[in-house]
Design a protein around this motif. Structure first.
Motif, PDB file in Angstrom:
ATOM      1  N   CYS A  11       0.848  -1.123  -0.076  1.00 27.58           N
ATOM      2  CA  CYS A  11       0.100  -0.198   0.020  1.00 27.58           C
ATOM      3  C   CYS A  11       0.795   1.324   0.176  1.00 27.58           C
ATOM      4  CB  CYS A  11      -0.994   0.006   1.058  1.00 27.58           C
ATOM      5  SG  CYS A  11      -0.172   0.170   2.822  1.00 27.58           S
ATOM      6  N   LEU A  12       0.214   2.419  -0.371  1.00 25.66           N
ATOM      7  CA  LEU A  12       1.098   3.610  -0.592  1.00 25.66           C
ATOM      8  C   LEU A  12       1.379   4.387   0.863  1.00 25.66           C
ATOM      9  CD1 LEU A  12      -0.634   5.242  -3.725  1.00 25.66           C
ATOM     10  CD2 LEU A  12       1.338   3.961  -3.512  1.00 25.66           C
ATOM     11  N   THR A  13       0.307   3.826   1.708  1.00 27.12           N
ATOM     12  CA  THR A  13       0.482   4.393   3.257  1.00 27.12           C
ATOM     13  C   THR A  13       1.829   3.704   3.723  1.00 27.12           C
ATOM     14  OG1 THR A  13      -1.990   4.347   3.339  1.00 27.12           O
ATOM     15  CG2 THR A  13      -0.656   4.497   5.471  1.00 27.12           C
ATOM     16  N   CYS A  14       2.067   2.450   3.817  1.00 29.41           N
ATOM     17  CA  CYS A  14       3.460   2.001   4.349  1.00 29.41           C
ATOM     18  C   CYS A  14       4.403   2.465   3.462  1.00 29.41           C
ATOM     19  CB  CYS A  14       3.324   0.506   4.093  1.00 29.41           C
ATOM     20  SG  CYS A  14       2.354  -0.340   5.370  1.00 29.41           S
ATOM     21  N   ARG A  15       4.195   2.875   2.174  1.00 25.81           N
ATOM     22  CA  ARG A  15       5.337   3.412   1.482  1.00 25.81           C
ATOM     23  C   ARG A  15       5.877   4.773   1.969  1.00 25.81           C
ATOM     24  NH1 ARG A  15       3.118   1.337  -4.134  1.00 25.81           N
ATOM     25  NH2 ARG A  15       3.402  -0.928  -3.741  1.00 25.81           N
ATOM     26  N   GLN A  16       4.983   5.608   2.122  1.00 33.86           N
ATOM     27  CA  GLN A  16       5.168   6.989   2.688  1.00 33.86           C
ATOM     28  C   GLN A  16       5.564   6.950   4.040  1.00 33.86           C
ATOM     29  OE1 GLN A  16       1.426   9.340   2.701  1.00 33.86           O
ATOM     30  NE2 GLN A  16       2.480  11.189   2.969  1.00 33.86           N
ATOM     31  N   ARG A  17       5.432   5.920   4.686  1.00 34.15           N
ATOM     32  CA  ARG A  17       5.936   5.817   6.235  1.00 34.15           C
ATOM     33  C   ARG A  17       7.226   5.063   6.107  1.00 34.15           C
ATOM     34  NH1 ARG A  17       2.143   2.449   9.667  1.00 34.15           N
ATOM     35  NH2 ARG A  17       3.399   3.359  11.363  1.00 34.15           N
ATOM     36  N   ARG A  18       7.586   4.518   4.996  1.00 30.14           N
ATOM     37  CA  ARG A  18       9.076   3.880   4.589  1.00 30.14           C
ATOM     38  C   ARG A  18       8.936   2.822   5.693  1.00 30.14           C
ATOM     39  NH1 ARG A  18      13.428   8.258   3.178  1.00 30.14           N
ATOM     40  NH2 ARG A  18      12.298   9.594   1.939  1.00 30.14           N
ATOM     41  N   VAL A  19       7.738   1.762   5.831  1.00 29.07           N
ATOM     42  CA  VAL A  19       7.924   0.697   6.589  1.00 29.07           C
ATOM     43  C   VAL A  19       7.387  -0.368   5.584  1.00 29.07           C
ATOM     44  CG1 VAL A  19       7.456   1.846   8.536  1.00 29.07           C
ATOM     45  CG2 VAL A  19       5.489   0.990   7.247  1.00 29.07           C
ATOM     46  N   LYS A  20       7.876  -1.696   5.901  1.00 33.29           N
ATOM     47  CA  LYS A  20       7.680  -2.827   5.000  1.00 33.29           C
ATOM     48  C   LYS A  20       6.018  -3.127   5.201  1.00 33.29           C
ATOM     49  CE  LYS A  20       8.870  -7.670   3.916  1.00 33.29           C
ATOM     50  NZ  LYS A  20       9.613  -8.801   4.489  1.00 33.29           N
ATOM     51  N   CYS A  21       5.395  -3.216   4.156  1.00 31.04           N
ATOM     52  CA  CYS A  21       3.911  -3.508   3.876  1.00 31.04           C
ATOM     53  C   CYS A  21       3.653  -5.155   3.766  1.00 31.04           C
ATOM     54  CB  CYS A  21       3.016  -3.001   2.795  1.00 31.04           C
ATOM     55  SG  CYS A  21       1.660  -3.288   2.699  1.00 31.04           S
ATOM     56  N   ASP A  22       2.930  -5.746   4.426  1.00 27.70           N
ATOM     57  CA  ASP A  22       2.858  -7.349   4.319  1.00 27.70           C
ATOM     58  C   ASP A  22       1.657  -7.657   3.053  1.00 27.70           C
ATOM     59  OD1 ASP A  22       0.204  -6.461   5.174  1.00 27.70           O
ATOM     60  OD2 ASP A  22       0.096  -7.922   6.487  1.00 27.70           O
ATOM     61  N   GLU A  23       1.419  -6.411   2.509  1.00 29.86           N
ATOM     62  CA  GLU A  23       0.614  -6.734   1.101  1.00 29.86           C
ATOM     63  C   GLU A  23      -0.803  -7.177   1.411  1.00 29.86           C
ATOM     64  OE1 GLU A  23       4.404  -6.767  -1.532  1.00 29.86           O
ATOM     65  OE2 GLU A  23       2.905  -8.189  -2.214  1.00 29.86           O
ATOM     66  N   GLY A  24      -1.431  -7.083   2.567  1.00 29.62           N
ATOM     67  CA  GLY A  24      -2.743  -7.883   2.687  1.00 29.62           C
ATOM     68  C   GLY A  24      -3.900  -7.159   2.175  1.00 29.62           C
ATOM     69  N   GLN A  25      -4.930  -8.045   1.883  1.00 33.71           N
ATOM     70  CA  GLN A  25      -6.062  -7.534   1.244  1.00 33.71           C
ATOM     71  C   GLN A  25      -7.096  -8.014   2.017  1.00 33.71           C
ATOM     72  OE1 GLN A  25      -6.092  -5.938  -1.455  1.00 33.71           O
ATOM     73  NE2 GLN A  25      -3.888  -6.253  -2.242  1.00 33.71           N
ATOM     74  N   PRO A  26      -8.138  -6.953   2.129  1.00 27.90           N
ATOM     75  CA  PRO A  26      -8.274  -5.747   1.505  1.00 27.90           C
ATOM     76  C   PRO A  26      -7.494  -4.323   2.182  1.00 27.90           C
ATOM     77  CG  PRO A  26     -10.248  -5.776   2.556  1.00 27.90           C
ATOM     78  CD  PRO A  26      -9.618  -6.950   2.992  1.00 27.90           C
ATOM     79  N   ASN A  27      -7.019  -4.669   3.257  1.00 34.12           N
ATOM     80  CA  ASN A  27      -6.132  -3.848   3.924  1.00 34.12           C
ATOM     81  C   ASN A  27      -5.011  -4.438   4.749  1.00 34.12           C
ATOM     82  OD1 ASN A  27      -7.936  -1.524   3.950  1.00 34.12           O
ATOM     83  ND2 ASN A  27      -9.096  -2.680   5.181  1.00 34.12           N
ATOM     84  N   CYS A  28      -3.739  -3.831   4.699  1.00 33.61           N
ATOM     85  CA  CYS A  28      -2.616  -4.715   5.496  1.00 33.61           C
ATOM     86  C   CYS A  28      -2.574  -4.381   7.012  1.00 33.61           C
ATOM     87  CB  CYS A  28      -1.444  -3.908   4.929  1.00 33.61           C
ATOM     88  SG  CYS A  28      -0.901  -2.223   5.330  1.00 33.61           S
TER      89      CYS A  28
END
Length: 512
Positions: A11-28
């Motif tokens: 998700c773009l939210t995790c990228r903006q925070r510069r943390v690793k995203c688990d790419e969960g759906q619909p929300n990480c």
């Protein structure tokens, strides 16, 4: 072949925070836990550093009369919109490369030639695709959401997809997967019960925070206790909440090793005070049949009588009023409850046993043709048996459960002296045949309740399952229920292996 193509779905939210995203759906999970909006982007594949995409010396350039201009490489910054590689973004001065193309001369007056200055826009001056989408969505007429908290919405959705179908397995109106979630958005006690069960399941099968589980459970209990003391009549949401709390309680027993049955007893007390629940329709009737199945499971696991007053409902279970397949399935659930009450009450009245057997035979003879299996085929150990509708499978599961209970409870089947061994072997073969069909139905179901159909009867018929291959397959099924569905079957498997006298090494290997 082009290699090293990277796709990202974080998700773009995790990228903006510069943390690793688990790419969960619909929300990480990171966004759910932190209460942030989980903004999704696009999967974009970037190709880097391949000679086939470079300009060659022989390529023709568009002529630009009397001007020099610069090319800006926007790849790095555009790439950063979709990936986590923020540190690779180059400064504008590093991106600029002076280039003086040598175009082929065109005739004077070519309308495509223009001497006006060329304006090149940098990526910072452009809107990202996500921002464009947000601007677009802001113009749409979207109603106010029923749940504003992202975590609550995520957990309620997980409850619907994970438990809704299994709870409604004998309810064609799908009260617990459609009506209950909608009612939960207006009832805090019901909402917290659903969230507690949902979060508990996630904490068992993922690394979901168990503190969140405790928070919702405590909130629900705090809301429920004063309501039980103040209400003259119990509303639908309270009855449904106690059923969901029992679901939470059953999953908790796998962690604590102890099933307190407090919520089961509480639900039973509510049912006894509302004896019309079985035929009241709506959420009350749906809750009654779920509770009855829960009570049967506990009685089978602990081999003891039902904590439920069956006599209060006996007049509502007239076979002549059955009109639908799901009602026929529930009728078999009720007969199984009567069999459980007889078997574990240590009532040796042979007349009562024969009466129950006649009820089972009548159900079998009069059930609709739709209860026939869709397909039957030999399996690796147990047969593969499929049904058209889930309530057909449930009805047949309880039929074979009741038959097994009556077989092992019928003392007249075993001879006391000469002939005991032969009578014992004949009884073992008959129990094993019913058990194989029961497992064949359970292992080919698509929902949790269907898979649970056989696990609780293992505690009763384990002494009669003497074939090692059947024993090992049964343990594998119990392990699958624990690992995939977070159901507390480990204790059942351990008790069965002890009954089968497996050595410690085999037990350890079987449980992984």
């Amino acid at each position: 072949m082009v290699k090293n193509r990277r796709t990202r779905s974080g998700c773009l939210t995790c990228r903006q925070r510069r943390v690793k995203c688990d790419e969960g759906q619909p929300n990480c999970l990171r966004c759910v836990r932190s209460g942030r909006e989980c903004v999704k982007g696009w999967n974009i594949r970037f190709i880097h550093g391949h000679a086939e995409f470079l300009f060659q010396d022989w390529q023709t350039w568009m002529p630009v009369r009397g001007q020099q201009f610069s090319f800006v490489d926007e790849t790095s910054e555009t790439h950063a919109w979709y990936t986590d590689d923020y540190d690779t973004i180059l400064s504008p001065s590093e991106d600029l490369q002076e280039a003086t193309p040598t175009p082929r001369q065109f005739e004077e007056g070519n309308p495509f030639l223009d001497s006006s200055p060329i304006v090149l826009r940098t990526p910072s001056e452009l809107q990202s695709p996500t921002r464009i989408l947000h601007n677009y969505f802001s113009t749409l007429p979207i109603e106010q959401p029923k749940l504003l908290d992202t975590q609550e919405a995520f957990l309620l959705r997980h409850y619907i997809t994970t438990f809704g179908g299994s709870l409604d397995i004998c309810d064609p109106q799908r009260h617990f997967s459609s009506v209950v979630p909608d009612l939960a958005t207006r009832s805090p006690v019901l909402l917290n019960a659903a969230l507690a069960a949902s979060a508990h399941h996630l904490s068992r099968v993922t690394d979901y925070d168990p503190l969140v589980v405790d928070m919702y459970h405590e909130r629900c209990v705090e809301l429920l206790i004063p309501m039980l003391g103040e209400l003259s009549s119990v509303p639908d949401e309270v009855i449904a909440a106690t059923v969901l709390l029992r679901l939470y309680e059953q999953m908790s027993s796998a962690i604590t090793g102890l099933d307190s049955e407090r919520h089961l007893s509480g639900t039973g007390a509510l049912m006894d005070s509302e004896s019309s629940c079985a035929t009241a329709g709506g959420i009350r009737q749906a809750s009654f049949w779920i509770f009855l199945r829960q009570a049967i499971d506990v009685a089978l696991n602990h081999q003891r009588p039902l904590k439920f007053n069956l006599e209060a409902y006996a007049g509502q279970m007239d076979l002549s009023v059955l009109w639908d397949d799901w009602a026929w399935a529930n009728r078999m659930v009720w007969i199984t409850a009567e069999v459980v009450a007889y078997v574990f009450a240590r009532d040796n009245c042979q007349a009562r046993l024969e009466e129950l057997r006649r009820k089972i035979d009548t159900w079998w003879e009069q059930k609709p043709d739709s209860f026939g299996p869709l397909h039957v085929a030999p399996g690796a150990v147990f047969p593969e048996i499929y049904f058209v509708r889930p309530w057909h499978a449930i009805g047949m599961q309880y039929y074979y459960t009741a038959m097994i209970l009556l077989l092992v409870a019928d003392s007249s089947r075993l001879k006391l002296g000469v002939g005991y061994r032969e009578s014992r072997q004949a009884l073992e073969a008959e129990v094993a045949a019913h058990f194989s069909v029961l497992l064949g139905i359970s292992t080919n179901g698509d929902d949790i309740q269907g898979r649970l159909g056989a696990c609780h009867v293992v505690s009763v018929c384990a002494p009669w399952i003497t074939d090692r291959m059947h024993q090992e397959a049964t343990v594998r099924i119990l392990r699958r229920l624990e690992s995939e569905n977070a159901w507390p079957t480990r204790a059942i498997a351990l008790a069965a292996m002890e009954e089968w006298q497996w050595d410690a090494e085999d037990r350890q290997r079987a449980l992984g």
